[in-house]
Design a protein around this motif. Structure first.
Motif, PDB file in Angstrom:
ATOM      1  N   HIS A 161      -1.576   2.898  -5.844  1.00  0.00           N
ATOM      2  CA  HIS A 161      -2.058   3.064  -4.480  1.00  0.00           C
ATOM      3  C   HIS A 161      -2.643   1.786  -3.880  1.00  0.00           C
ATOM      4  O   HIS A 161      -2.971   1.780  -2.707  1.00  0.00           O
ATOM      5  N   THR A 162      -2.781   0.719  -4.668  1.00  0.00           N
ATOM      6  CA  THR A 162      -3.373  -0.505  -4.134  1.00  0.00           C
ATOM      7  C   THR A 162      -2.399  -1.233  -3.207  1.00  0.00           C
ATOM      8  O   THR A 162      -1.190  -1.179  -3.390  1.00  0.00           O
ATOM      9  N   LEU A 163      -2.960  -1.905  -2.223  1.00  0.00           N
ATOM     10  CA  LEU A 163      -2.188  -2.704  -1.276  1.00  0.00           C
ATOM     11  C   LEU A 163      -2.564  -4.163  -1.446  1.00  0.00           C
ATOM     12  O   LEU A 163      -3.710  -4.486  -1.744  1.00  0.00           O
ATOM     13  N   LYS A 164      -1.602  -5.036  -1.230  1.00  0.00           N
ATOM     14  CA  LYS A 164      -1.854  -6.473  -1.245  1.00  0.00           C
ATOM     15  C   LYS A 164      -1.581  -6.995   0.152  1.00  0.00           C
ATOM     16  O   LYS A 164      -0.505  -6.801   0.703  1.00  0.00           O
ATOM     17  N   MET A 165      -2.593  -7.642   0.737  1.00  0.00           N
ATOM     18  CA  MET A 165      -2.476  -8.187   2.090  1.00  0.00           C
ATOM     19  C   MET A 165      -2.910  -9.648   2.055  1.00  0.00           C
ATOM     20  O   MET A 165      -4.101  -9.933   1.852  1.00  0.00           O
ATOM     21  N   SER A 199       3.398   6.417   1.749  1.00  0.00           N
ATOM     22  CA  SER A 199       3.360   5.812   3.095  1.00  0.00           C
ATOM     23  C   SER A 199       2.731   6.724   4.139  1.00  0.00           C
ATOM     24  O   SER A 199       3.187   6.815   5.264  1.00  0.00           O
ATOM     25  N   LYS A 223      -6.752   0.909   0.949  1.00  0.00           N
ATOM     26  CA  LYS A 223      -6.960   0.941   2.395  1.00  0.00           C
ATOM     27  C   LYS A 223      -7.539   2.306   2.763  1.00  0.00           C
ATOM     28  O   LYS A 223      -7.018   3.346   2.368  1.00  0.00           O
ATOM     29  N   GLU A 275      -6.634  -7.555  -1.965  1.00  0.00           N
ATOM     30  CA  GLU A 275      -6.052  -6.501  -2.786  1.00  0.00           C
ATOM     31  C   GLU A 275      -7.051  -5.359  -2.934  1.00  0.00           C
ATOM     32  O   GLU A 275      -8.229  -5.584  -3.179  1.00  0.00           O
ATOM     33  N   TYR A 278      -5.389   5.922   2.489  1.00  0.00           N
ATOM     34  CA  TYR A 278      -3.976   5.616   2.693  1.00  0.00           C
ATOM     35  C   TYR A 278      -3.311   5.366   1.352  1.00  0.00           C
ATOM     36  O   TYR A 278      -3.805   4.594   0.532  1.00  0.00           O
ATOM     37  N   SER A 279      -2.184   6.036   1.116  1.00  0.00           N
ATOM     38  CA  SER A 279      -1.441   5.871  -0.125  1.00  0.00           C
ATOM     39  C   SER A 279      -0.184   5.044   0.120  1.00  0.00           C
ATOM     40  O   SER A 279       0.635   5.390   0.972  1.00  0.00           O
ATOM     41  N   ARG A 280      -0.019   3.993  -0.624  1.00  0.00           N
ATOM     42  CA  ARG A 280       1.167   3.141  -0.503  1.00  0.00           C
ATOM     43  C   ARG A 280       2.418   3.854  -0.993  1.00  0.00           C
ATOM     44  O   ARG A 280       3.508   3.661  -0.466  1.00  0.00           O
TER      45      ARG A 280
END
Length: 67
Positions: free
Chosen positions: A21-25, A56, A35, A32, A51-53
């Motif tokens: 579920h982690t996002l990298k921006m 989506s 969200k 990281e 928010y789940s990657r």
């Protein structure tokens, strides 16, 4: 009780472990993590959307039902 001047904004919760579920921006203060969209008033978190990657979309979790 919520007031009249509330804020609803996104935030990144820092996390560098293993999770789908982690996002990298890139080029962000927290590059990281998770969200979260947060509803806040006077410095207190009243509710949030996670928010789940992987799917989506938002995973609704009410702050009232956490206890």
């Amino acid at each position: 009780m919520l007031g009249q001047n509330v804020s609803f904004d996104e935030m990144m919760v820092p996390f560098s472990g293993r999770s789908q579920h982690t996002l990298k921006m890139k080029n962000k203060p927290v590059s990281e993590g998770f969200k979260v969209w947060a509803l806040c008033d006077h410095g207190y978190l009243w509710d949030f959307l996670f928010y789940s990657r992987t799917s989506s979309k938002f995973v609704y979790k009410s702050a009232k039902n956490l206890s």
